[in-house]
Design a protein around this motif. Structure first.
Motif, PDB file in Angstrom:
ATOM      1  N   GLU A 238       2.416 -32.658  29.548  1.00 26.44           N
ATOM      2  CA  GLU A 238       3.614 -32.064  30.136  1.00 26.44           C
ATOM      3  C   GLU A 238       4.888 -32.736  29.643  1.00 26.44           C
ATOM      4  OE1 GLU A 238       1.676 -30.527  34.375  1.00 26.44           O
ATOM      5  OE2 GLU A 238       2.824 -32.408  34.302  1.00 26.44           O
ATOM      6  N   ARG A 239       4.848 -34.031  29.473  1.00 21.93           N
ATOM      7  CA  ARG A 239       6.068 -34.744  29.083  1.00 21.93           C
ATOM      8  C   ARG A 239       6.362 -34.613  27.597  1.00 21.93           C
ATOM      9  NH1 ARG A 239       7.980 -40.669  31.241  1.00 21.93           N
ATOM     10  NH2 ARG A 239       9.952 -40.731  30.114  1.00 21.93           N
ATOM     11  N   TYR A 240       5.308 -34.525  26.789  1.00 23.74           N
ATOM     12  CA  TYR A 240       5.500 -34.455  25.334  1.00 23.74           C
ATOM     13  C   TYR A 240       4.717 -33.265  24.790  1.00 23.74           C
ATOM     14  CZ  TYR A 240       6.964 -39.240  26.311  1.00 23.74           C
ATOM     15  OH  TYR A 240       7.580 -40.359  26.832  1.00 23.74           O
ATOM     16  N   PRO A 241       5.258 -32.059  24.921  1.00 20.28           N
ATOM     17  CA  PRO A 241       4.512 -30.854  24.529  1.00 20.28           C
ATOM     18  C   PRO A 241       4.266 -30.735  23.028  1.00 20.28           C
ATOM     19  CG  PRO A 241       6.771 -30.312  25.171  1.00 20.28           C
ATOM     20  CD  PRO A 241       6.569 -31.743  25.525  1.00 20.28           C
ATOM     21  N   ASP A 242       4.912 -31.578  22.218  1.00 19.56           N
ATOM     22  CA  ASP A 242       4.686 -31.517  20.772  1.00 19.56           C
ATOM     23  C   ASP A 242       3.515 -32.399  20.340  1.00 19.56           C
ATOM     24  OD1 ASP A 242       5.939 -33.878  21.378  1.00 19.56           O
ATOM     25  OD2 ASP A 242       7.460 -33.745  19.816  1.00 19.56           O
ATOM     26  N   ILE A 243       2.751 -32.914  21.311  1.00 22.11           N
ATOM     27  CA  ILE A 243       1.588 -33.750  21.031  1.00 22.11           C
ATOM     28  C   ILE A 243       0.332 -32.993  21.442  1.00 22.11           C
ATOM     29  CG2 ILE A 243       0.406 -35.911  21.617  1.00 22.11           C
ATOM     30  CD1 ILE A 243       3.152 -37.099  22.239  1.00 22.11           C
TER      31      ILE A 243
ATOM     32  N   VAL B 206      -1.020 -48.191  13.448  1.00 20.65           N
ATOM     33  CA  VAL B 206      -0.421 -48.366  14.771  1.00 20.65           C
ATOM     34  C   VAL B 206      -1.349 -47.732  15.791  1.00 20.65           C
ATOM     35  CG1 VAL B 206       1.583 -47.841  16.232  1.00 20.65           C
ATOM     36  CG2 VAL B 206       1.895 -48.309  13.780  1.00 20.65           C
ATOM     37  N   GLY B 207      -1.525 -48.389  16.929  1.00 20.45           N
ATOM     38  CA  GLY B 207      -2.413 -47.852  17.940  1.00 20.45           C
ATOM     39  C   GLY B 207      -1.900 -48.083  19.340  1.00 20.45           C
ATOM     40  N   ALA B 208      -2.496 -47.372  20.268  1.00 21.92           N
ATOM     41  CA  ALA B 208      -2.174 -47.528  21.682  1.00 21.92           C
ATOM     42  C   ALA B 208      -3.458 -47.510  22.478  1.00 21.92           C
ATOM     43  CB  ALA B 208      -1.241 -46.421  22.162  1.00 21.92           C
ATOM     44  N   ILE B 209      -3.483 -48.318  23.501  1.00 25.86           N
ATOM     45  CA  ILE B 209      -4.625 -48.363  24.412  1.00 25.86           C
ATOM     46  C   ILE B 209      -4.185 -47.764  25.729  1.00 25.86           C
ATOM     47  CG2 ILE B 209      -6.248 -49.881  25.605  1.00 25.86           C
ATOM     48  CD1 ILE B 209      -5.423 -51.866  23.150  1.00 25.86           C
ATOM     49  N   CYS B 210      -4.967 -46.820  26.233  1.00 22.80           N
ATOM     50  CA  CYS B 210      -4.703 -46.242  27.547  1.00 22.80           C
ATOM     51  C   CYS B 210      -3.313 -45.591  27.562  1.00 22.80           C
ATOM     52  CB  CYS B 210      -4.845 -47.337  28.613  1.00 22.80           C
ATOM     53  SG  CYS B 210      -4.922 -46.782  30.311  1.00 22.80           S
ATOM     54  N   THR B 211      -2.500 -45.894  28.564  1.00 23.30           N
ATOM     55  CA  THR B 211      -1.181 -45.279  28.708  1.00 23.30           C
ATOM     56  C   THR B 211      -0.150 -45.856  27.747  1.00 23.30           C
ATOM     57  OG1 THR B 211      -0.768 -46.788  30.547  1.00 23.30           O
ATOM     58  CG2 THR B 211      -1.500 -44.554  31.090  1.00 23.30           C
ATOM     59  N   GLY B 212      -0.559 -46.770  26.895  1.00 27.33           N
ATOM     60  CA  GLY B 212       0.326 -47.186  25.805  1.00 27.33           C
ATOM     61  C   GLY B 212       0.721 -46.012  24.925  1.00 27.33           C
ATOM     62  N   ALA B 213      -0.076 -44.921  24.964  1.00 24.28           N
ATOM     63  CA  ALA B 213       0.262 -43.716  24.199  1.00 24.28           C
ATOM     64  C   ALA B 213       1.625 -43.168  24.610  1.00 24.28           C
ATOM     65  CB  ALA B 213      -0.816 -42.654  24.382  1.00 24.28           C
ATOM     66  N   PHE B 214       1.976 -43.312  25.897  1.00 25.33           N
ATOM     67  CA  PHE B 214       3.284 -42.841  26.349  1.00 25.33           C
ATOM     68  C   PHE B 214       4.411 -43.597  25.636  1.00 25.33           C
ATOM     69  CE2 PHE B 214       0.636 -41.158  29.648  1.00 25.33           C
ATOM     70  CZ  PHE B 214       1.321 -40.086  30.196  1.00 25.33           C
ATOM     71  N   LEU B 215       4.218 -44.874  25.349  1.00 28.22           N
ATOM     72  CA  LEU B 215       5.258 -45.663  24.698  1.00 28.22           C
ATOM     73  C   LEU B 215       5.377 -45.277  23.224  1.00 28.22           C
ATOM     74  CD1 LEU B 215       4.609 -49.141  26.343  1.00 28.22           C
ATOM     75  CD2 LEU B 215       5.914 -47.182  27.183  1.00 28.22           C
ATOM     76  N   LEU B 216       4.249 -45.007  22.576  1.00 27.72           N
ATOM     77  CA  LEU B 216       4.325 -44.511  21.197  1.00 27.72           C
ATOM     78  C   LEU B 216       5.013 -43.149  21.164  1.00 27.72           C
ATOM     79  CD1 LEU B 216       0.874 -45.375  19.552  1.00 27.72           C
ATOM     80  CD2 LEU B 216       2.957 -46.749  19.672  1.00 27.72           C
ATOM     81  N   ALA B 217       4.715 -42.306  22.154  1.00 29.53           N
ATOM     82  CA  ALA B 217       5.355 -40.996  22.217  1.00 29.53           C
ATOM     83  C   ALA B 217       6.845 -41.135  22.450  1.00 29.53           C
ATOM     84  CB  ALA B 217       4.715 -40.158  23.327  1.00 29.53           C
ATOM     85  N   GLU B 218       7.236 -42.026  23.339  1.00 27.93           N
ATOM     86  CA  GLU B 218       8.662 -42.241  23.624  1.00 27.93           C
ATOM     87  C   GLU B 218       9.392 -42.752  22.389  1.00 27.93           C
ATOM     88  OE1 GLU B 218      11.887 -41.793  26.074  1.00 27.93           O
ATOM     89  OE2 GLU B 218       9.798 -41.215  26.481  1.00 27.93           O
ATOM     90  N   ALA B 219       8.680 -43.488  21.548  1.00 28.17           N
ATOM     91  CA  ALA B 219       9.278 -43.983  20.307  1.00 28.17           C
ATOM     92  C   ALA B 219       9.279 -42.927  19.207  1.00 28.17           C
ATOM     93  CB  ALA B 219       8.520 -45.225  19.830  1.00 28.17           C
ATOM     94  N   GLY B 220       8.747 -41.742  19.501  1.00 26.70           N
ATOM     95  CA  GLY B 220       8.763 -40.646  18.533  1.00 26.70           C
ATOM     96  C   GLY B 220       7.694 -40.728  17.474  1.00 26.70           C
ATOM     97  N   LEU B 221       6.610 -41.470  17.730  1.00 19.48           N
ATOM     98  CA  LEU B 221       5.591 -41.680  16.708  1.00 19.48           C
ATOM     99  C   LEU B 221       4.426 -40.699  16.777  1.00 19.48           C
ATOM    100  CD1 LEU B 221       5.354 -45.587  16.882  1.00 19.48           C
ATOM    101  CD2 LEU B 221       6.758 -44.190  15.357  1.00 19.48           C
TER     102      LEU B 221
END
Length: 332
Positions: free
Chosen positions: A141-146, A108-123
């Motif tokens: 700031e939004r996902y401090p566990d990353i 699974v991958g993300a390009i650019c700010t697609g990382a925010f969507l993977l983070a929102e999905a808990g991945l």
């Protein structure tokens, strides 16, 4: 017998960055053209629901199915980014689709700010990732566990791949081709598309220099302006402490608390920022640039650029120097 093509799903949303889709898609297609015509990849565009999806530039693409609804196995799921990623992150159909699709994909991958969507999905919990340089702080700031590495062009952490902004999706896709079919085919793809096989340096060379915010203490506010105006002066720890009218020990402690870095690192960054401006806007030779910003010698300029930006000053000038006006010749 040729092997079955690998299914690559490219997930998009309203307002996505078109190059985040088109770049990787052309890399995978080129791998088939240059690999003897064997159908190595099959590409599908997916979204929250089937149907037309408009990119930020107005071009419309067609999603063949809802993400997560594929009847068969998915080899690779890549999520595009775009300026509307915040709104996309609130689209529960899209996020739930990513959650359903991810466990079924080999990677699974993300390009650019697609990382925010993977983070929102808990991945991305506990993962090391990257994203567009301008969005790195927001992701932290939004996902401090990353763990966010803001300078990388792309990052692999297990089955999760993430890339920097826009054209970095091409770098990521070439790396995926190399993993699947070896470096020779990846090299041919990069030559065909006229891009780097391995791009030199990191994102820092592309990012806009960010000035540190004003400190709370007046002596340091005054010192901040003085440093910018006196880059060629003695900016040693002792000289800065004298300018701020503090003891060396107290100055080091207060400076680190206000700026989040050491005085030496701050000064080096300020000097490199000034050197970047000169390299972009002037034809001054490197020895004069180094002298003007207080780095004194081309060797020191080189080391600072390599340390902070990952490229040599000459390479930086070649990539980012502002174009000179064309000279029109009088035909008479």
């Amino acid at each position: 017998m040729p092997s079955e093509p690998r299914l690559v799903q490219l997930a998009v949303f309203e307002g996505f960055q078109l190059l985040d889709l088109a770049g990787p898609a052309d890399v995978f297609h080129a791998a088939a053209l240059l690999g003897g015509g064997e159908p190595r990849y099959r590409i599908e565009v997916v979204s929250a629901e089937p149907g037309p999806v408009r990119a930020f530039n107005g071009i419309e693409v067609q999603a063949v199915r809802a993400i997560g609804d594929s009847p068969g196995p998915v080899d690779t799921l890549l999520v595009a980014g775009g300026l509307t990623f915040g709104e996309a992150g609130r689209n529960q159909s899209l996020i739930e689709g990513i959650r359903r699709a991810a466990p079924r994909a080999r990677r699974v991958g993300a390009i650019c700010t697609g990382a925010f969507l993977l983070a929102e999905a808990g991945l991305l919990r506990g993962r090391t990732v990257t994203t567009h340089w301008s969005s790195s702080i927001g992701l932290i700031e939004r996902y401090p566990d990353i763990r966010v590495d803001p300078d990388r062009i792309y990052v692999r952490d297990g089955k999760i791949w993430t890339s920097a902004g826009v054209t970095a999706g091409i770098d990521l896709a070439i790396a995926l081709v190399a993993e699947d079919h070896g470096p020779d085919l990846a090299r041919e793809v990069s030559r065909w598309l006229v891009v780097y096989l391995h791009r030199p340096g990191g994102q820092s060379q592309f990012s806009a220099p960010v000035a540190a915010g004003p400190p709370r203490l007046q002596p340091l506010r005054a010192l901040q302006g003085w440093i910018e105006e006196n880059l060629a002066a003695d900016l040693s720890l002792e000289a800065l402490a004298r300018q701020a009218d503090m003891s060396t020990r107290n100055f080091s402690r207060v400076f680190a608390a206000e700026f989040g870095t050491t005085p030496a690192r701050y000064v080096e960054t300020a000097r490199v920022t000034a050197a970047r401006r000169l390299l972009e806007t002037s034809d001054q030779p490197l020895d004069r640039v180094a002298l003007a910003v207080g780095l004194r010698r081309p060797e020191t300029l080189y080391r600072s650029f390599q340390r902070l930006l990952g490229v040599a000053p000459g390479e930086y000038r070649e990539r980012f120097a502002r174009p000179r006006p064309a000279v029109l010749l009088d035909p008479a």
